[in-house]
Design a protein around this motif. Structure first.
Motif, mmCIF file in Angstrom:
data_model
loop_
_atom_site.group_PDB
_atom_site.id
_atom_site.type_symbol
_atom_site.label_atom_id
_atom_site.label_comp_id
_atom_site.label_asym_id
_atom_site.label_seq_id
_atom_site.Cartn_x
_atom_site.Cartn_y
_atom_site.Cartn_z
ATOM 1 N N SER A 45 57.495 40.409 42.073
ATOM 2 C CA SER A 45 56.847 41.038 40.918
ATOM 3 C C SER A 45 57.328 40.484 39.584
ATOM 4 O O SER A 45 56.673 40.679 38.558
ATOM 5 C CB SER A 45 57.068 42.552 40.954
ATOM 6 N N GLU A 48 54.747 38.492 37.818
ATOM 7 C CA GLU A 48 53.721 39.198 37.044
ATOM 8 C C GLU A 48 54.046 39.175 35.551
ATOM 9 O O GLU A 48 53.191 38.889 34.716
ATOM 10 C CB GLU A 48 53.606 40.635 37.551
ATOM 11 N N ALA A 126 49.797 36.512 45.087
ATOM 12 C CA ALA A 126 49.023 37.681 44.657
ATOM 13 C C ALA A 126 49.231 37.959 43.170
ATOM 14 O O ALA A 126 48.265 38.227 42.440
ATOM 15 C CB ALA A 126 49.410 38.903 45.485
ATOM 16 N N LYS A 127 50.462 37.887 42.705
ATOM 17 C CA LYS A 127 50.736 38.122 41.274
ATOM 18 C C LYS A 127 50.125 37.015 40.412
ATOM 19 O O LYS A 127 49.633 37.258 39.322
ATOM 20 C CB LYS A 127 52.242 38.225 41.018
ATOM 21 N N GLN A 130 46.447 37.759 40.383
ATOM 22 C CA GLN A 130 46.236 38.995 39.635
ATOM 23 C C GLN A 130 46.345 38.764 38.137
ATOM 24 O O GLN A 130 45.576 39.322 37.361
ATOM 25 C CB GLN A 130 47.255 40.040 40.082
ATOM 26 N N SER A 131 47.276 37.912 37.722
ATOM 27 C CA SER A 131 47.444 37.652 36.288
ATOM 28 C C SER A 131 46.239 36.910 35.711
ATOM 29 O O SER A 131 46.034 36.899 34.500
ATOM 30 C CB SER A 131 48.721 36.851 36.035
ATOM 31 N N SER A 133 43.155 37.697 36.829
ATOM 32 C CA SER A 133 42.063 38.623 37.159
ATOM 33 C C SER A 133 41.186 38.119 38.300
ATOM 34 O O SER A 133 39.976 38.326 38.303
ATOM 35 C CB SER A 133 41.209 38.918 35.919
ATOM 36 N N ILE A 135 40.884 39.147 41.446
ATOM 37 C CA ILE A 135 41.157 40.210 42.405
ATOM 38 C C ILE A 135 40.335 40.038 43.685
ATOM 39 O O ILE A 135 40.813 40.305 44.780
ATOM 40 C CB ILE A 135 40.873 41.593 41.782
ATOM 41 N N MET A 138 41.939 37.845 46.313
ATOM 42 C CA MET A 138 42.980 38.541 47.074
ATOM 43 C C MET A 138 42.366 39.474 48.111
ATOM 44 O O MET A 138 42.844 39.555 49.245
ATOM 45 C CB MET A 138 43.888 39.331 46.140
#
Length: 159
Positions: A45, A48, A126-127, A130-131, A133, A135, A138
């Motif tokens: 994490s 992130e 994943a991070k 995700q950073s 966008s 999604i 994933m």
């Protein structure tokens, strides 16, 4: 939801094998894998924050560098933690689990060593996505992994 269903699928099929197998899988999933899941997720994490800062500063080129560094750090962490997977049976016996469950959970935990290395790649990736966008990427990967895991677990439980 797909990512967190993997352990449940494994437990469902283990319950079809025997009560001891179900207990061993439950102990491995909740005690051993749960502990390592927290360590690896917490460590992953950090990416992130780094990717968020890089995005805010307009340094998109640093995303890949941070991702690669995170993979290296988590892979080294996985190497160290894999020793605890290897010695899971004596550790579980030490914390007063029954001998039969400890032995079976120890065998199962050895088979689950690749899981910790998958965490080392999965959590930073994943991070990273995700950073940015991304999604749905994933979600698609998790969905495919869940289907494959279910099929393989089903085949293995009938052998």
């Amino acid at each position: 939801m797909a990512q967190f269903s993997l352990g449940a699928i494994t437990q469902v099929f283990a319950g079809h094998i025997s009560t001891i197998a179900l207990a061993a899988v439950s102990i491995e999933n909740s005690v051993i894998a749960g502990f390592f899941f927290g360590i690896m997720l917490g460590t992953g994490s950090a990416l992130e924050t780094l990717c968020g800062q890089a995005f805010g500063a307009g340094k998109i080129s640093m995303f890949g560098v941070y991702l690669q560094r995170s993979w290296v750090i988590l892979t080294v962490t996985a190497l160290i933690l894999s020793l605890l997977y290897i010695f899971a049976a004596p550790i579980l016996t030490f914390i007063c689990q029954t001998a039969a469950i400890s032995a079976m959970a120890g065998v199962f935990s050895i088979y689950m060593i690749p899981q910790i290395f998958a965490y080392a790649i999965n959590f930073p990736t994943a991070k990273f996505l995700q950073s940015q966008s991304k999604i749905m990427v994933m979600a698609a990967i998790s969905g495919v992994a869940l289907v494959i895991h279910t099929l393989l677990t089903c085949m293995a439980s009938h052998v």
